[in-house]
Design a protein around this motif. Structure first.
Motif, PDB file in Angstrom:
ATOM      1  N   THR A  49     -62.082  18.708  34.653  1.00  0.00           N
ATOM      2  CA  THR A  49     -61.902  18.902  33.212  1.00  0.00           C
ATOM      3  C   THR A  49     -61.611  20.355  32.858  1.00  0.00           C
ATOM      4  O   THR A  49     -60.915  20.619  31.880  1.00  0.00           O
ATOM      5  CB  THR A  49     -63.118  18.393  32.421  1.00  0.00           C
ATOM      6  N   ALA A 117     -61.497  11.211  31.151  1.00  0.00           N
ATOM      7  CA  ALA A 117     -60.950  11.911  29.983  1.00  0.00           C
ATOM      8  C   ALA A 117     -59.508  11.494  29.726  1.00  0.00           C
ATOM      9  O   ALA A 117     -59.105  11.307  28.574  1.00  0.00           O
ATOM     10  CB  ALA A 117     -61.047  13.426  30.180  1.00  0.00           C
ATOM     11  N   HIS A 120     -59.597   8.057  28.195  1.00  0.00           N
ATOM     12  CA  HIS A 120     -60.100   8.115  26.822  1.00  0.00           C
ATOM     13  C   HIS A 120     -59.066   8.733  25.875  1.00  0.00           C
ATOM     14  O   HIS A 120     -58.943   8.292  24.729  1.00  0.00           O
ATOM     15  CB  HIS A 120     -61.411   8.895  26.751  1.00  0.00           C
ATOM     16  N   ALA A 121     -58.324   9.713  26.323  1.00  0.00           N
ATOM     17  CA  ALA A 121     -57.310  10.337  25.468  1.00  0.00           C
ATOM     18  C   ALA A 121     -56.262   9.312  25.035  1.00  0.00           C
ATOM     19  O   ALA A 121     -55.873   9.267  23.866  1.00  0.00           O
ATOM     20  CB  ALA A 121     -56.648  11.513  26.196  1.00  0.00           C
ATOM     21  N   GLU A 123     -56.722   6.018  24.967  1.00  0.00           N
ATOM     22  CA  GLU A 123     -57.407   5.065  24.086  1.00  0.00           C
ATOM     23  C   GLU A 123     -57.551   5.629  22.674  1.00  0.00           C
ATOM     24  O   GLU A 123     -57.349   4.919  21.690  1.00  0.00           O
ATOM     25  CB  GLU A 123     -58.786   4.714  24.648  1.00  0.00           C
ATOM     26  N   ARG A 124     -57.904   6.896  22.578  1.00  0.00           N
ATOM     27  CA  ARG A 124     -58.069   7.534  21.273  1.00  0.00           C
ATOM     28  C   ARG A 124     -56.753   7.544  20.513  1.00  0.00           C
ATOM     29  O   ARG A 124     -56.704   7.274  19.322  1.00  0.00           O
ATOM     30  CB  ARG A 124     -58.595   8.960  21.432  1.00  0.00           C
ATOM     31  N   ASP A 137     -56.031  14.767  21.410  1.00  0.00           N
ATOM     32  CA  ASP A 137     -56.688  13.580  21.978  1.00  0.00           C
ATOM     33  C   ASP A 137     -57.405  13.958  23.273  1.00  0.00           C
ATOM     34  O   ASP A 137     -58.541  13.550  23.512  1.00  0.00           O
ATOM     35  CB  ASP A 137     -55.667  12.474  22.268  1.00  0.00           C
ATOM     36  N   LEU A 138     -56.728  14.738  24.092  1.00  0.00           N
ATOM     37  CA  LEU A 138     -57.342  15.155  25.358  1.00  0.00           C
ATOM     38  C   LEU A 138     -58.521  16.092  25.117  1.00  0.00           C
ATOM     39  O   LEU A 138     -59.545  15.976  25.783  1.00  0.00           O
ATOM     40  CB  LEU A 138     -56.317  15.807  26.280  1.00  0.00           C
ATOM     41  N   ALA A 141     -61.468  14.085  24.318  1.00  0.00           N
ATOM     42  CA  ALA A 141     -61.918  13.380  25.523  1.00  0.00           C
ATOM     43  C   ALA A 141     -62.627  14.316  26.496  1.00  0.00           C
ATOM     44  O   ALA A 141     -63.597  13.918  27.152  1.00  0.00           O
ATOM     45  CB  ALA A 141     -60.728  12.708  26.207  1.00  0.00           C
ATOM     46  N   ARG A 144     -66.420  14.893  25.566  1.00  0.00           N
ATOM     47  CA  ARG A 144     -67.284  13.711  25.410  1.00  0.00           C
ATOM     48  C   ARG A 144     -68.549  13.791  26.248  1.00  0.00           C
ATOM     49  O   ARG A 144     -69.607  13.362  25.817  1.00  0.00           O
ATOM     50  CB  ARG A 144     -66.531  12.440  25.810  1.00  0.00           C
ATOM     51  N   TRP A 182     -64.675  10.795  17.052  1.00  0.00           N
ATOM     52  CA  TRP A 182     -64.168  10.522  18.387  1.00  0.00           C
ATOM     53  C   TRP A 182     -63.054   9.517  18.333  1.00  0.00           C
ATOM     54  O   TRP A 182     -62.321   9.312  19.161  1.00  0.00           O
ATOM     55  CB  TRP A 182     -65.303  10.010  19.258  1.00  0.00           C
TER      56      TRP A 182
END
Length: 182
Positions: A49, A117, A120-121, A123-124, A137-138, A141, A144, A182
């Motif tokens: 990350t 991440a 999730h980015a 998905e967001r 978005d990233l 993520a 989180r 989120w």
């Protein structure tokens, strides 16, 4: 010569890849490519990350606006640069995994948290009605999981991590003191 971080199929490894049509904007695909190069240059076995955060900060003005003032960005980039010359060397022989995402394995070349991440980015982005994930978005993520290396670096630079998601309303939008969570 074999690359240190091998290329893998997104379908085989269960990870979104920038070179696949996996819901990433062109800008975010470039961030992923930059993170991959940084991991190789730093001698790390996996993209984590902090690699993603570093590449994101260098390329996305919207992310820099969300994070804060130029002095904060400079301090944060300073910590990230120091990673390869001392700060962060303890990370080289370890896998970034807080245990919170124990069902998600790290894919070859990605830490479990970096892999999560990326998922999730995307998905967001879809939840907010976007076709492709972008830098903000990233960023959401990446912060989180409080055990993520990106979170550690942000905190060391004096950036209030818990408030970042609330400052983002969507790609290219900076909410200041409000916005979507989120």
């Amino acid at each position: 010569m074999q690359p240190r971080i091998p290329q893998q199929s997104a379908h085989d490894q269960g990870i979104l890849r920038a070179d696949d049509d996996a819901g990433l904007s062109a800008e975010l695909a470039a961030v992923v490519a930059g993170a991959r190069r940084r991991a190789v240059r730093d001698g790390d076995r996996q993209i984590d990350t902090a690699h993603l955060l570093h590449s994101l900060l260098e390329s996305d003005p919207d992310v820099r606006a969300v994070i804060g003032e130029p002095a904060q960005i400079a301090r944060l980039l300073g910590y990230l640069v120091q990673r390869s010359i001392g700060y962060g060397l303890r990370w080289q022989s370890t896998v970034e995994d807080s245990g919170v995402i124990s069902t998600l394995k790290g894919t070859d070349g990605w830490s479990p948290l970096a892999s999560a991440a990326m998922v999730h980015a995307v998905e967001r982005a879809r939840l907010r009605g976007g076709e492709r994930a972008g830098g903000t978005d990233l960023l959401v993520a990446l912060v989180r999981d409080p055990q993520a290396r990106a979170v550690e670096v942000l905190a060391r630079a004096g950036i209030e991590v818990s408030g970042l998601p609330a400052r983002i309303t969507g790609p290219g939008e900076y909410a200041g003191d409000g916005g979507a969570a989120w």
